[in-house]
Design a protein around this motif. Structure first.
Motif, PDB file in Angstrom:
ATOM      1  N   ALA A   1      50.755  11.362  51.223  1.00  0.00           N
ATOM      2  CA  ALA A   1      50.425  12.424  50.270  1.00  0.00           C
ATOM      3  C   ALA A   1      49.378  13.367  50.855  1.00  0.00           C
ATOM      4  O   ALA A   1      48.531  12.950  51.643  1.00  0.00           O
ATOM      5  CB  ALA A   1      49.901  11.808  48.984  1.00  0.00           C
ATOM      6  N   GLU A   2      49.474  14.624  50.478  1.00  0.00           N
ATOM      7  CA  GLU A   2      48.472  15.601  50.918  1.00  0.00           C
ATOM      8  C   GLU A   2      47.190  15.409  50.112  1.00  0.00           C
ATOM      9  O   GLU A   2      47.225  15.222  48.903  1.00  0.00           O
ATOM     10  CB  GLU A   2      48.981  17.026  50.709  1.00  0.00           C
ATOM     11  N   ILE A   3      46.073  15.494  50.808  1.00  0.00           N
ATOM     12  CA  ILE A   3      44.755  15.351  50.199  1.00  0.00           C
ATOM     13  C   ILE A   3      44.081  16.718  50.195  1.00  0.00           C
ATOM     14  O   ILE A   3      44.048  17.409  51.214  1.00  0.00           O
ATOM     15  CB  ILE A   3      43.885  14.338  50.979  1.00  0.00           C
ATOM     16  N   TRP A   4      43.544  17.097  49.047  1.00  0.00           N
ATOM     17  CA  TRP A   4      42.850  18.375  48.877  1.00  0.00           C
ATOM     18  C   TRP A   4      41.487  18.126  48.255  1.00  0.00           C
ATOM     19  O   TRP A   4      41.323  17.204  47.452  1.00  0.00           O
ATOM     20  CB  TRP A   4      43.641  19.305  47.954  1.00  0.00           C
ATOM     21  N   THR A   5      40.507  18.926  48.631  1.00  0.00           N
ATOM     22  CA  THR A   5      39.244  18.948  47.897  1.00  0.00           C
ATOM     23  C   THR A   5      39.203  20.225  47.071  1.00  0.00           C
ATOM     24  O   THR A   5      39.757  21.259  47.466  1.00  0.00           O
ATOM     25  CB  THR A   5      38.015  18.899  48.833  1.00  0.00           C
ATOM     26  N   VAL A   6      38.555  20.134  45.927  1.00  0.00           N
ATOM     27  CA  VAL A   6      38.394  21.260  45.009  1.00  0.00           C
ATOM     28  C   VAL A   6      36.930  21.285  44.582  1.00  0.00           C
ATOM     29  O   VAL A   6      36.404  20.257  44.140  1.00  0.00           O
ATOM     30  CB  VAL A   6      39.290  21.101  43.759  1.00  0.00           C
ATOM     31  N   SER A   7      36.276  22.424  44.741  1.00  0.00           N
ATOM     32  CA  SER A   7      34.893  22.546  44.266  1.00  0.00           C
ATOM     33  C   SER A   7      34.754  23.822  43.454  1.00  0.00           C
ATOM     34  O   SER A   7      35.405  24.821  43.715  1.00  0.00           O
ATOM     35  CB  SER A   7      33.888  22.507  45.420  1.00  0.00           C
ATOM     36  N   ASP A   8      33.909  23.755  42.446  1.00  0.00           N
ATOM     37  CA  ASP A   8      33.706  24.831  41.479  1.00  0.00           C
ATOM     38  C   ASP A   8      32.265  25.331  41.634  1.00  0.00           C
ATOM     39  O   ASP A   8      31.329  24.539  41.572  1.00  0.00           O
ATOM     40  CB  ASP A   8      33.933  24.251  40.078  1.00  0.00           C
ATOM     41  N   TRP A   9      32.117  26.633  41.866  1.00  0.00           N
ATOM     42  CA  TRP A   9      30.815  27.219  42.155  1.00  0.00           C
ATOM     43  C   TRP A   9      30.487  28.346  41.187  1.00  0.00           C
ATOM     44  O   TRP A   9      31.314  29.209  40.921  1.00  0.00           O
ATOM     45  CB  TRP A   9      30.808  27.807  43.565  1.00  0.00           C
ATOM     46  N   SER A  10      29.263  28.356  40.679  1.00  0.00           N
ATOM     47  CA  SER A  10      28.717  29.484  39.936  1.00  0.00           C
ATOM     48  C   SER A  10      27.532  29.969  40.761  1.00  0.00           C
ATOM     49  O   SER A  10      26.580  29.208  40.993  1.00  0.00           O
ATOM     50  CB  SER A  10      28.262  29.048  38.542  1.00  0.00           C
ATOM     51  N   ILE A  11      27.582  31.213  41.227  1.00  0.00           N
ATOM     52  CA  ILE A  11      26.610  31.639  42.236  1.00  0.00           C
ATOM     53  C   ILE A  11      25.384  32.360  41.665  1.00  0.00           C
ATOM     54  O   ILE A  11      24.537  32.827  42.422  1.00  0.00           O
ATOM     55  CB  ILE A  11      27.278  32.486  43.327  1.00  0.00           C
ATOM     56  N   GLY A  12      25.289  32.460  40.352  1.00  0.00           N
ATOM     57  CA  GLY A  12      24.101  33.051  39.743  1.00  0.00           C
ATOM     58  C   GLY A  12      23.815  34.444  40.262  1.00  0.00           C
ATOM     59  O   GLY A  12      24.680  35.313  40.229  1.00  0.00           O
ATOM     60  N   ASP A  13      22.609  34.649  40.791  1.00  0.00           N
ATOM     61  CA  ASP A  13      22.190  35.970  41.258  1.00  0.00           C
ATOM     62  C   ASP A  13      22.618  36.279  42.698  1.00  0.00           C
ATOM     63  O   ASP A  13      22.380  37.379  43.184  1.00  0.00           O
ATOM     64  CB  ASP A  13      20.664  36.098  41.158  1.00  0.00           C
ATOM     65  N   ALA A  14      23.234  35.317  43.356  1.00  0.00           N
ATOM     66  CA  ALA A  14      23.643  35.542  44.746  1.00  0.00           C
ATOM     67  C   ALA A  14      24.747  36.596  44.818  1.00  0.00           C
ATOM     68  O   ALA A  14      25.563  36.732  43.906  1.00  0.00           O
ATOM     69  CB  ALA A  14      24.121  34.238  45.375  1.00  0.00           C
ATOM     70  N   ASP A  15      24.757  37.323  45.895  1.00  0.00           N
ATOM     71  CA  ASP A  15      25.798  38.324  46.140  1.00  0.00           C
ATOM     72  C   ASP A  15      27.103  37.604  46.487  1.00  0.00           C
ATOM     73  O   ASP A  15      27.104  36.704  47.341  1.00  0.00           O
ATOM     74  CB  ASP A  15      25.362  39.219  47.306  1.00  0.00           C
ATOM     75  N   PRO A  16      28.225  37.963  45.845  1.00  0.00           N
ATOM     76  CA  PRO A  16      29.491  37.292  46.153  1.00  0.00           C
ATOM     77  C   PRO A  16      29.863  37.320  47.631  1.00  0.00           C
ATOM     78  O   PRO A  16      30.311  36.296  48.183  1.00  0.00           O
ATOM     79  CB  PRO A  16      30.514  38.049  45.296  1.00  0.00           C
ATOM     80  N   ALA A  17      29.689  38.448  48.306  1.00  0.00           N
ATOM     81  CA  ALA A  17      30.030  38.534  49.724  1.00  0.00           C
ATOM     82  C   ALA A  17      29.148  37.606  50.560  1.00  0.00           C
ATOM     83  O   ALA A  17      29.608  37.002  51.542  1.00  0.00           O
ATOM     84  CB  ALA A  17      29.925  39.973  50.217  1.00  0.00           C
ATOM     85  N   THR A  18      27.889  37.471  50.177  1.00  0.00           N
ATOM     86  CA  THR A  18      26.969  36.570  50.872  1.00  0.00           C
ATOM     87  C   THR A  18      27.419  35.129  50.694  1.00  0.00           C
ATOM     88  O   THR A  18      27.417  34.339  51.642  1.00  0.00           O
ATOM     89  CB  THR A  18      25.534  36.769  50.353  1.00  0.00           C
ATOM     90  N   PHE A  19      27.821  34.760  49.456  1.00  0.00           N
ATOM     91  CA  PHE A  19      28.328  33.415  49.206  1.00  0.00           C
ATOM     92  C   PHE A  19      29.563  33.131  50.062  1.00  0.00           C
ATOM     93  O   PHE A  19      29.660  32.089  50.712  1.00  0.00           O
ATOM     94  CB  PHE A  19      28.664  33.218  47.727  1.00  0.00           C
TER      95      PHE A  19
END
Length: 105
Positions: free
Chosen positions: A2-20
């Protein structure tokens, strides 16, 4: 196997999206360099530009475990931005979704 995947959920607050995105790509480069990590993607919420989900395919559950033991060595830039995943999980692929119908993995 079976294929194994990781999934993570991020809320970056005041950080710039491009920087994240750039910081996360550099973090993920560490997993690529060590081996066992395959393709992945960073998804941005269309309604909330500060919310991201990251998915990545892995060679095996052991590859994920091995990366987990050393990822702190590569996460300094993300931590310096004050960022940590809201949640993270290791998932097993069960089926593909395609335009032509269902397909079980």
């Amino acid at each position: 196997m079976a294929e194994i995947w990781t999934v993570s959920d991020w809320s970056i607050g005041d950080a710039d999206p491009a920087t994240f995105v750039a910081a996360f790509q550099r973090f993920a480069d560490g997993a690529t360099a060590r081996g066992g990590a395959h393709e992945g993607m960073i998804l941005q919420d269309a309604d909330d530009p500060k919310h991201f989900v990251v998915v990545r395919r892995w060679e095996s559950p052991e590859a994920v475990t091995d990366w987990g033991k050393e990822q702190h060595q590569h996460s300094g830039e993300l931590r310096s931005l004050g960022l940590e995943a809201r949640s993270a999980a290791v998932m097993t692929k069960m089926a593909d979704l395609g335009a032509g119908g269902s397909e079980t993995a």
